[in-house]
Design a protein around this motif. Structure first.
Motif, PDB file in Angstrom:
ATOM      1  N   TYR A  90      -2.584  -5.401   0.946  1.00  0.00           N
ATOM      2  CA  TYR A  90      -3.289  -4.528   1.782  1.00  0.00           C
ATOM      3  C   TYR A  90      -5.173  -4.691   1.799  1.00  0.00           C
ATOM      4  O   TYR A  90      -5.602  -3.750   2.234  1.00  0.00           O
ATOM      5  CB  TYR A  90      -2.927  -3.327   1.817  1.00  0.00           C
ATOM      6  CG  TYR A  90      -1.447  -2.959   2.365  1.00  0.00           C
ATOM      7  CD1 TYR A  90      -1.340  -3.250   3.621  1.00  0.00           C
ATOM      8  CD2 TYR A  90      -0.436  -2.938   1.282  1.00  0.00           C
ATOM      9  CE1 TYR A  90       0.158  -3.118   4.099  1.00  0.00           C
ATOM     10  CE2 TYR A  90       0.860  -2.852   1.838  1.00  0.00           C
ATOM     11  CZ  TYR A  90       1.194  -2.733   3.357  1.00  0.00           C
ATOM     12  OH  TYR A  90       2.442  -2.832   3.604  1.00  0.00           O
ATOM     13  N   CYS A  92      -7.306  -3.981  -0.662  1.00  0.00           N
ATOM     14  CA  CYS A  92      -8.189  -2.905  -1.159  1.00  0.00           C
ATOM     15  C   CYS A  92      -8.337  -3.156  -2.730  1.00  0.00           C
ATOM     16  O   CYS A  92      -7.770  -4.011  -3.200  1.00  0.00           O
ATOM     17  CB  CYS A  92      -7.477  -1.562  -0.735  1.00  0.00           C
ATOM     18  SG  CYS A  92      -5.871  -1.367  -1.433  1.00  0.00           S
ATOM     19  N   GLU A  96      -8.644   2.003  -5.707  1.00  0.00           N
ATOM     20  CA  GLU A  96      -8.203   2.969  -4.474  1.00  0.00           C
ATOM     21  C   GLU A  96      -6.618   3.254  -4.409  1.00  0.00           C
ATOM     22  O   GLU A  96      -6.118   4.496  -4.140  1.00  0.00           O
ATOM     23  CB  GLU A  96      -8.530   2.290  -3.241  1.00  0.00           C
ATOM     24  CG  GLU A  96     -10.111   2.176  -2.889  1.00  0.00           C
ATOM     25  CD  GLU A  96     -10.552   1.372  -1.927  1.00  0.00           C
ATOM     26  OE1 GLU A  96     -11.149   1.689  -1.010  1.00  0.00           O
ATOM     27  OE2 GLU A  96     -10.002  -0.059  -1.725  1.00  0.00           O
ATOM     28  N   ALA A 416      -8.130   4.099   2.314  1.00  0.00           N
ATOM     29  CA  ALA A 416      -7.226   3.103   1.667  1.00  0.00           C
ATOM     30  C   ALA A 416      -6.457   3.613   0.499  1.00  0.00           C
ATOM     31  O   ALA A 416      -6.775   4.740   0.009  1.00  0.00           O
ATOM     32  CB  ALA A 416      -8.177   1.937   1.109  1.00  0.00           C
ATOM     33  N   PRO A 417      -5.522   3.010   0.103  1.00  0.00           N
ATOM     34  CA  PRO A 417      -4.948   1.843   0.536  1.00  0.00           C
ATOM     35  C   PRO A 417      -4.185   2.138   2.084  1.00  0.00           C
ATOM     36  O   PRO A 417      -3.288   2.955   2.217  1.00  0.00           O
ATOM     37  CB  PRO A 417      -3.785   1.601  -0.440  1.00  0.00           C
ATOM     38  CG  PRO A 417      -3.675   2.808  -1.189  1.00  0.00           C
ATOM     39  CD  PRO A 417      -4.704   3.767  -0.973  1.00  0.00           C
ATOM     40  N   ARG A 418      -4.276   1.178   3.135  1.00  0.00           N
ATOM     41  CA  ARG A 418      -3.554   1.371   4.226  1.00  0.00           C
ATOM     42  C   ARG A 418      -2.201   0.574   4.223  1.00  0.00           C
ATOM     43  O   ARG A 418      -2.045  -0.455   4.811  1.00  0.00           O
ATOM     44  CB  ARG A 418      -4.696   0.631   5.173  1.00  0.00           C
ATOM     45  CG  ARG A 418      -5.843   1.461   5.445  1.00  0.00           C
ATOM     46  CD  ARG A 418      -6.791   0.967   6.224  1.00  0.00           C
ATOM     47  NE  ARG A 418      -8.108   1.848   6.415  1.00  0.00           N
ATOM     48  CZ  ARG A 418      -8.957   2.135   5.452  1.00  0.00           C
ATOM     49  NH1 ARG A 418      -8.925   0.973   4.375  1.00  0.00           N
ATOM     50  NH2 ARG A 418      -9.975   2.759   5.366  1.00  0.00           N
ATOM     51  N   ILE A 811     -13.615  -2.161   7.123  1.00  0.00           N
ATOM     52  CA  ILE A 811     -12.321  -1.886   6.881  1.00  0.00           C
ATOM     53  C   ILE A 811     -11.108  -2.902   7.317  1.00  0.00           C
ATOM     54  O   ILE A 811     -11.395  -3.225   8.406  1.00  0.00           O
ATOM     55  CB  ILE A 811     -11.991  -0.621   7.497  1.00  0.00           C
ATOM     56  CG1 ILE A 811     -12.924   0.752   6.933  1.00  0.00           C
ATOM     57  CG2 ILE A 811     -10.596  -0.059   7.344  1.00  0.00           C
ATOM     58  CD1 ILE A 811     -12.922   1.905   7.675  1.00  0.00           C
ATOM     59  N   ASN A 813      -7.382  -3.844   7.738  1.00  0.00           N
ATOM     60  CA  ASN A 813      -6.092  -3.051   7.972  1.00  0.00           C
ATOM     61  C   ASN A 813      -5.083  -4.202   8.145  1.00  0.00           C
ATOM     62  O   ASN A 813      -5.021  -4.651   9.239  1.00  0.00           O
ATOM     63  CB  ASN A 813      -6.337  -2.025   9.223  1.00  0.00           C
ATOM     64  CG  ASN A 813      -5.035  -1.035   9.097  1.00  0.00           C
ATOM     65  OD1 ASN A 813      -4.084  -1.401   8.503  1.00  0.00           O
ATOM     66  ND2 ASN A 813      -5.279  -0.107  10.106  1.00  0.00           N
TER      67      ASN A 813
END
Length: 817
Positions: A90, A92, A96, A416-418, A811, A813
């Motif tokens: 993802y 990140c 996070e 985050a984490p998404r 960002i 995603n």
């Protein structure tokens, strides 16, 4: 030989940080233990040990750790592997993931403490008023904290004052770590051992003859001890003997009673396992058999069972088997409202083997669940939770069930984490070499596609439990009804007739409108002005119960104006409608009927969902109005009618999954109707009854919808054929965001060609005074996702190397749908 540890800090750092430890610390420390470490100039953070080694860092001198916080690891090695996968996939940092994964009580923060410098004398007359106030307070108190200073000088920002005091060397600053989690201690009492013999006891009662209340306490203590044969809580003794705490305290002070404390969990289950699980019908039995057979070959199985087909009972049978093997089960649910109803059902079968974990629980409750799972206690054999429960420290996981797997609530959007809990759960199960069961009446296109391709096992239940018929669905053309003047407010004559009939038969009704508040727009009929949020590019939603205009993005609110802010006219009207307006219309149409509303305004607090669901189950509420939280797997026995107030708001949405989501929502909300003997009815109000998705939903034709959507996705290059990464740029400066987005899009096009869409302003292009621009990157089937992300990281580094763009927040995603 020097020893070092690599630690994960709960901040967005790309790499792990290295600290130096001595040999005894190195032999004691293990991966997954917490240590307090200095980071930056003065801040102390809680870090997690990742590795103990002997290689010194090359680019900086390793600092010493501050202290070790744990006796044994609080995070296990499988968790660390899972976190690293999430961070890589993802896009990140592991820090996070660490911050999101553990209860925030584990992340001890340091607090700044102010102390007087005893070695310096100062002329008090030279100090300013606010400096003197702090100096004076330090004469009486050895240490002060920041929040105390704010109260003393009555200013929010005290840092300039502190800086001035530091400059003249009058104070010292120190960072102190404080523990946030406090165990719950329950106070118990018992009789002092000196009174264990009959003679001494008789003497005691004689001595207390002049203190009748104290004597009563002692006699009550005896009767309680004989009745319950266990420790006596001070609270129970106080209630039974009908005396005040002061009387019991007097006996403790005299040494007649001894008090002691026992640590207990905040969430406990007092009931017993009362029921055995239900007998499955032939279709459920067949499904169970097929799931077990699929598990022999496949790691993941999709259970596609229509609404009210009894999927939960199939899950219960599978859970029973895993529990018999002494393994743990994770049962993932998309909505906290669902856990409320399900806990009761599962506790009837499994008693106290169940723990629940979600964000409505307090910090302390979450820490206790975490620790119980870490130590593999019997009460955490089955864990029921929302998406964050994939981060719990399972050591012996046997099965993960993801119910309502199509739900968008499983996806984390900010911060985050998404991650997507369904996909992360599949990886977690693989790490534990256990199995995953995905369940839904309306599976997502991706999952169903994977099942058809043979990547997942596929099991279907096509009959409702008890052979109840699927509800009859009727599309009502409200354009025609408006023309013929057959609307009462937002209710068509057909919906009104069916509601009247259902209420006469003492049946319950659910009304669905996917918008909270009273009305999304308040408009001046003279000049057309509509109040907008000063921080975001959206109109303010009118909430009548607080007489407020409110922004649903940043929380800004203002009182509803009596006159137009632009032209001063008093003729203001509302456009559109939300759940609040429907509730008020119902009170006018059916004044004697009790109505309820279920949206995020009414379900605040830990028991918000429970109160509404229980009231509806016990028939205290006849009509329940709600947003999409009503659609998710709730089971109400007496609901025979469901009304969808306006299906068009679901369809007309700028998202490639809008049609699929509309179909799922309509099917799910329709599934709440007629779950017992009587066939339910669903009325769908729409301006376009001939819309293909509405026709497919009204005929329960999932296969047809799936085929159409798959063709569209193949043609327009969307999942499941292509993967997506959405890149969002945010900054307060409009021009800077524009320039940065253009530069980034150009770099991406040089590498990925036509698979880059944008940059584009989203429908809401400013939130909290930050301008937003998005770029969409499509990854074709043959392209390596890993190399794509590596290239993205390189481009990101080049972007951040440009000083002018460095302040723009980017960002990433991954799988943003």
């Amino acid at each position: 030989m020097s020893y070092y540890i690599d630690v994960i800090l709960p901040i967005p750092l790309k790499k792990l940080f290295t600290y130096v430890v001595n040999s005894s610390e190195a032999s004691f420390l293990k991966p997954g233990m917490r240590v307090a470490v200095p980071f930056g100039k003065s801040k102390i953070y809680t870090a997690l040990v990742d590795k103990v080694h002997t290689v010194a860092p090359e680019t900086y001198k390793a600092k010493e750790i501050h202290q070790i916080l744990d006796e044994s690891p609080v995070v296990n090695t499988i968790q660390l592997k899972h976190w690293k996968w999430i961070a890589t996939y993802y896009m990140c940092s592991v820090g996070e993931v660490f911050r999101a994964a553990v209860p925030s009580s584990f992340l001890l923060e340091s607090e700044t403490i102010i102390m007087k410098n005893e070695e310096v004398s100062v002329d008090e007359l030279k100090l300013k008023d606010d400096e003197w106030l702090i100096y004076e307070a330090l004469q009486h108190q050895s240490v002060l904290r920041i929040h105390e200073l704010i109260d003393i000088v009555n200013k929010k920002n005290v840092f300039p004052i502190l800086k001035r005091l530091l400059d003249i060397n009058l104070i010292h600053l120190k960072e102190e770590i404080y523990e946030q989690y406090k165990p719950k201690l329950v106070r118990y009492v018992r009789l002092n051992n000196n009174y264990s013999s009959d003679e001494s006891l008789q003497e005691l009662l004689d001595n207390l003859s002049r203190a009748p209340k104290q004597r009563k306490v002692i006699l009550t203590l005896f009767s309680l001890s004989a009745a319950v044969k266990k420790n006596i809580k001070l609270k129970d003794l106080e209630a039974k003997s009908e005396v005040s705490t002061a009387v019991i305290k007097a006996l403790i002070d005299k040494g007649i009673l001894n008090e002691y404390y026992i640590q207990t969990d905040r969430v406990t289950y007092d009931g017993e396992t009362t029921k055995t699980s239900k007998q499955l019908n032939e279709y459920q039995e067949q499904a169970l058999k097929e799931i077990k057979e699929s598990f022999e070959e496949k790691e993941v199985v999709l259970l596609h069972g229509i609404t009210s087909s009894g999927k939960t009972e199939v899950y219960v049978k599978l859970i029973e088997e895993v529990v018999r093997q002494n393994k743990q089960v994770l049962y993932l649910l998309p909505e906290i409202a669902l856990t409320t109803q399900l806990i009761q059902r599962l506790q009837d079968y499994f008693g106290e083997k169940i723990s629940v974990y979600h964000s409505k629980y307090s910090l302390n409750e979450r820490v206790e669940v975490w620790n119980n799972i870490l130590h593999n206690k019997p009460k955490t054999q089955i864990v029921l939770g929302a998406r964050s429960s994939i981060f719990l420290p399972f050591s012996n996981l046997g099965l993960i069930i993801t119910d309502e797997e199509h739900e968008v609530s499983f996806k984390q959007f900010d911060p985050a984490p998404r991650y997507h809990a369904r996909d992360a759960a599949i990886v977690l199960a693989a790490l534990h070499t256990s199995k995953t069961l995905l369940g839904s009446a309306t599976p997502s296109v991706e999952s169903y596609f994977n099942a058809i391709q043979g990547k997942y096992g596929l099991v279907e239940i096509t009959r409702r439990y008890g052979n109840v018929l699927l509800p009859e669905m009727e599309l009502v053309d409200i354009k025609e009804k408006h023309r013929k003047k057959r609307m009462k407010g937002h209710f068509s004559d057909r919906l009104f007739e069916e509601m009247t009939e259902a209420l006469e038969n003492n049946e319950q009704i659910i009304l669905f409108q996917n918008r909270r508040g009273y009305a999304p727009i308040v408009e001046c009929t003279t000049c057309g002005h509509a109040p907008e949020c000063p921080n975001c590019d959206v109109s303010l939603t009118y909430h009548q119960y607080k007489n407020q205009l409110r922004c649903h993005y940043c929380g800004y609110h203002m009182a509803k104006q009596q006159n137009c802010l632009a032209c001063g006219s008093s003729e203001l009207s509302t456009k559109g409608f939300g759940t609040e307006q429907i509730e008020l219309e119902l009170k006018e149409l059916f004044p004697d009927i009790k109505t309820g509303r279920m949206d995020s305004d009414t379900t605040k607090g830990k028991y918000g969902y429970e109160k509404i669901i229980t009231a509806f189950e016990q028939h205290e509420i006849a009509i329940l109005v709600g947003t999409q939280m009503l659609t998710k797997g709730l089971d109400f026995r007496n609901v025979t009618l469901v009304g969808i107030m306006n299906a068009d708001t679901l369809l007309n949405y700028p998202d490639f999954r809008a049609y699929e989501r509309s179909f799922q929502l309509i099917q799910q909300v329709a599934g709440r109707a007629g779950r017992t003997e009587k066939r339910g009815k669903v009325i769908i109000q729409t301006y376009n009854p001939y819309h293909q998705i509405l026709q497919q939903a009204s005929m329960n034709n999932f296969e047809e919808m799936f085929k159409d959507q798959l063709n569209d996705r193949r043609q327009y290059k969307y999942p499941p054929f292509y993967r997506l990464i959405k890149i969002t740029l945010k900054h307060k400066d409009y021009n800077k965001v524009n320039e940065g987005a253009d530069w980034l899009a150009k770099s991406l096009r040089n590498n990925f060609g036509d698979y880059v869409l944008g940059p584009e302003f989203p429908p809401v292009s400013r939130i909290r005074n930050e301008y937003i621009k998005t770029i969409l990157l499509k990854i074709p089937p043959g392209q390596s996702i890993k190399s794509t992300k590596t290239l993205l990281n390189k481009i990101d580094n080049s972007f951040n190397a440009i000083a002018h763009y460095r302040s723009i927040r980017i960002i990433y995603n991954v799988d943003n749908y």
